[in-house]
Design an enzyme around this catalytic site. Structure first.
Site, PDB file in Angstrom:
ATOM      1  CG  PHE A 153      -0.819  10.021  13.640  1.00 42.82           C
ATOM      2  CD1 PHE A 153      -1.386   9.321  14.775  1.00 42.82           C
ATOM      3  CD2 PHE A 153       0.355   9.406  12.843  1.00 42.82           C
ATOM      4  CE1 PHE A 153      -0.656   8.201  15.255  1.00 42.82           C
ATOM      5  CE2 PHE A 153       0.786   8.476  13.436  1.00 42.82           C
ATOM      6  CZ  PHE A 153       0.594   7.664  14.492  1.00 42.82           C
ATOM      7  CG  ASP A 238       4.613  14.620   9.716  1.00 52.40           C
ATOM      8  OD1 ASP A 238       5.040  13.715   8.776  1.00 52.40           O
ATOM      9  OD2 ASP A 238       3.977  14.023  11.001  1.00 52.40           O
ATOM     10  CE  LYS A 267       3.668   5.726   8.308  1.00 53.68           C
ATOM     11  NZ  LYS A 267       2.957   6.942   8.938  1.00 53.68           N
TER      12      LYS A 267
HETATM   13  C1  LIG Z   1       3.420   7.324  10.254  1.00 52.84           C
HETATM   14  C2  LIG Z   1       3.147   8.812  10.674  1.00 52.84           C
HETATM   15  C3  LIG Z   1       4.216   9.189  11.739  1.00 52.84           C
HETATM   16  C4  LIG Z   1       4.929   8.178  12.439  1.00 52.84           C
HETATM   17  O1  LIG Z   1       5.993   7.483  11.987  1.00 52.84           O
HETATM   18  P1  LIG Z   1       6.344   6.142  12.834  1.00 52.84           P
HETATM   19  O2  LIG Z   1       7.400   5.519  11.697  1.00 52.84           O
HETATM   20  O3  LIG Z   1       5.124   5.193  12.965  1.00 52.84           O
HETATM   21  O4  LIG Z   1       6.905   6.447  14.062  1.00 52.84           O
HETATM   22  C5  LIG Z   1       4.238  10.545  11.878  1.00 52.84           C
HETATM   23  N1  LIG Z   1       3.634  11.393  11.123  1.00 52.84           N
HETATM   24  C6  LIG Z   1       2.938  11.317  10.075  1.00 52.84           C
HETATM   25  C7  LIG Z   1       2.031  12.018   9.195  1.00 52.84           C
HETATM   26  C8  LIG Z   1       2.655   9.607   9.717  1.00 52.84           C
HETATM   27  O5  LIG Z   1       1.856   9.206   8.763  1.00 52.84           O
END
Ligand SMILES: *Cc1c(COP(=O)(O)O)cnc(C)c1O
Length: 412
Positions: A153, A238, A267
């Site tokens: 994700f 990520d 985040k």
């Molecule tokens: C939440 C998340 C994203 C996307 O972040 P947004 O601010 O919602 O665009 C990307 N990678 C990971 C691992 C995430 O948990």
């Protein structure tokens, strides 16, 4: 002249059902939230419009590691709002430089590129690594490949969902951006087999959050990073969800002494107050961007930068990584000790914990609904997993009290 009808002030509360109906009527139906309407938060607590209190065990998918309305973050935001909020990158502002310096010094890199949401930062990393592949690795034009993992994700843009392995994320949204290869998560040999002369990067979550808090086998990150180094492939972590203390280390890659070539954060960098994300890397990667190559109207704005500075400071000063490590280990053991016919596995790192519900017991959703009735807000992820990821500022006593209710729900 006719007067338009205006809504009553926000302070005039309605019954929960009226808010649910209003949202149902006026919003796109791209989420399936629990039927709770919140109007106040503090630390790990939130309150609904009827005055009921809940322990927030989702923390906005780890965007609230510092808790709701952390006073230092709110006051930094408030002060900045009194001075200057937006310049665009057409001009400099007095907050962005200090923010990026502090972020880079903490993470140990040369430079950072500020964006707003996580998905934008991932897109930025993809562009950066592709261009790096063309300029320094001599990959033929338009042939660069990035290897990603099954069940990843990384956000919801068309490019990103294009390399998702989740059919629902993709269905109806094609055509997609080419240049991505999917390999099983946690499998170094599969990664090795997928690498070729045109592979520019490997994009990976150190723990897969949305997939259901999937922790890869020990040594996976270190072996994958070593392989990428040998092959001249950029290792892109990520850490949007795992970063800033969530897994018991400042960055989850530290668990295996891995220093990614490109580090993506978001985040909790915004402290639950404002969207702030960034890509962090050494000059070798960052310098592929030249004026005009990439940008964002809001990225690096002074309000975001001030909030980012305060958010980072709180994580460090309150030693949230250690809190997460200690509370997380303890909490996971307590969860494992609950005798439940429904639980298949309790897994996670730090305060990023997934309780996997056996398929014979149905999905995780009814468990989340039962928890809500007992004052605990948790959200199911991928059908079978109840995720527990409270703010890292949560008190042990709050978790202790929650365990009583969690045990009751898991035993039923
Ligand atoms: C939440 C998340 C994203 C996307 O972040 P947004 O601010 O919602 O665009 C990307 N990678 C990971 C691992 C995430 O948990």
């Amino acid at each position: 002249m006719t007067t338009a009808t205006v809504s009553p002030p926000a302070s005039a509360t309605k019954p929960t059902a009226a808010y649910l109906d209003e949202a149902e009527r006026w919003s796109a139906h791209n989420y399936l939230p629990l039927p709770v309407v919140l109007d106040r938060g503090e630390g790990a607590w939130v309150w609904d419009v009827e005055g009921n209190r809940y322990l927030d065990m989702l923390s906005a998918y780890s965007a609230l590691n510092q808790g709701h309305r952390h006073p230092a973050i709110v006051s930094a935001a408030r002060e900045q709002m009194e001075r200057l909020t937006l310049t665009s990158r057409a001009f400099h502002n007095d907050q962005m430089g200090p923010f990026l310096r502090e972020l880079c010094e903490v993470a140990g890199y040369d430079a950072a590129l500020p964006m707003n949401t996580g998905a934008e930062a991932v897109e930025t990393a993809v562009k950066m690594v592709r261009k790096w592949g063309y300029e320094t690795r001599g990959i033929p034009a338009d042939r660069a490949e990035i290897v990603v993992c099954e069940d990843n994700f990384h956000g919801r843009t068309t490019t990103i969902v294009g390399f998702s392995s989740d059919e629902q994320y993709r269905e109806g949204f094609g055509p997609f951006t080419p240049g991505f290869k999917i390999v099983p998560y946690g499998d170094v040999e599969a990664l090795r087999a997928a690498l070729g002369p045109n592979t520019a990067g490997f994009l990976v979550e150190p723990v897969q959050g949305e997939a259901g808090v999937v922790v890869p086998p020990d040594g996976y990150l270190a072996e994958a990073a070593a392989l990428c180094r040998e092959e001249g492939v950029a290792f892109i972590a990520d850490e949007i969800q795992t970063g800033l203390g969530r897994t018991g280390r400042l960055f989850c890659c530290e668990w295996e002494d891995v220093r990614p070539d490109v580090l993506v954060v978001g985040k909790a960098l915004g402290g639950g107050v404002y969207p702030v994300s960034a890509v962090i890397a050494d000059a070798e990667f960052m310098d592929v961007f030249r004026p005009g190559d990439h940008g964002s109207t809001f990225g690096g704005n002074p309000l975001a930068a001030a909030v980012g500075r305060a958010s980072l400071r709180v994580v460090l000063e309150e030693d949230l990584s250690r809190r997460s490590d200690e509370l997380g280990s303890w909490f996971k053991e307590q969860l494992r000790a609950i005798p439940s016919p429904h639980v298949q596995e309790v897994r996670g790192k730090g305060l990023m914990i997934g309780v996997v519900i056996r398929e014979s017991s149905g999905t995780a959703r009814p468990f989340c609904e039962a928890l809500q009735e007992r004052g605990i807000l948790a959200k199911e992820t991928h059908q079978q997993v109840v995720r527990f990821a409270p703010p890292l500022t949560v008190e042990q006593s709050q978790l202790q009290d929650a365990l009583v209710d969690i045990a009751a729900v898991l035993r039923e």
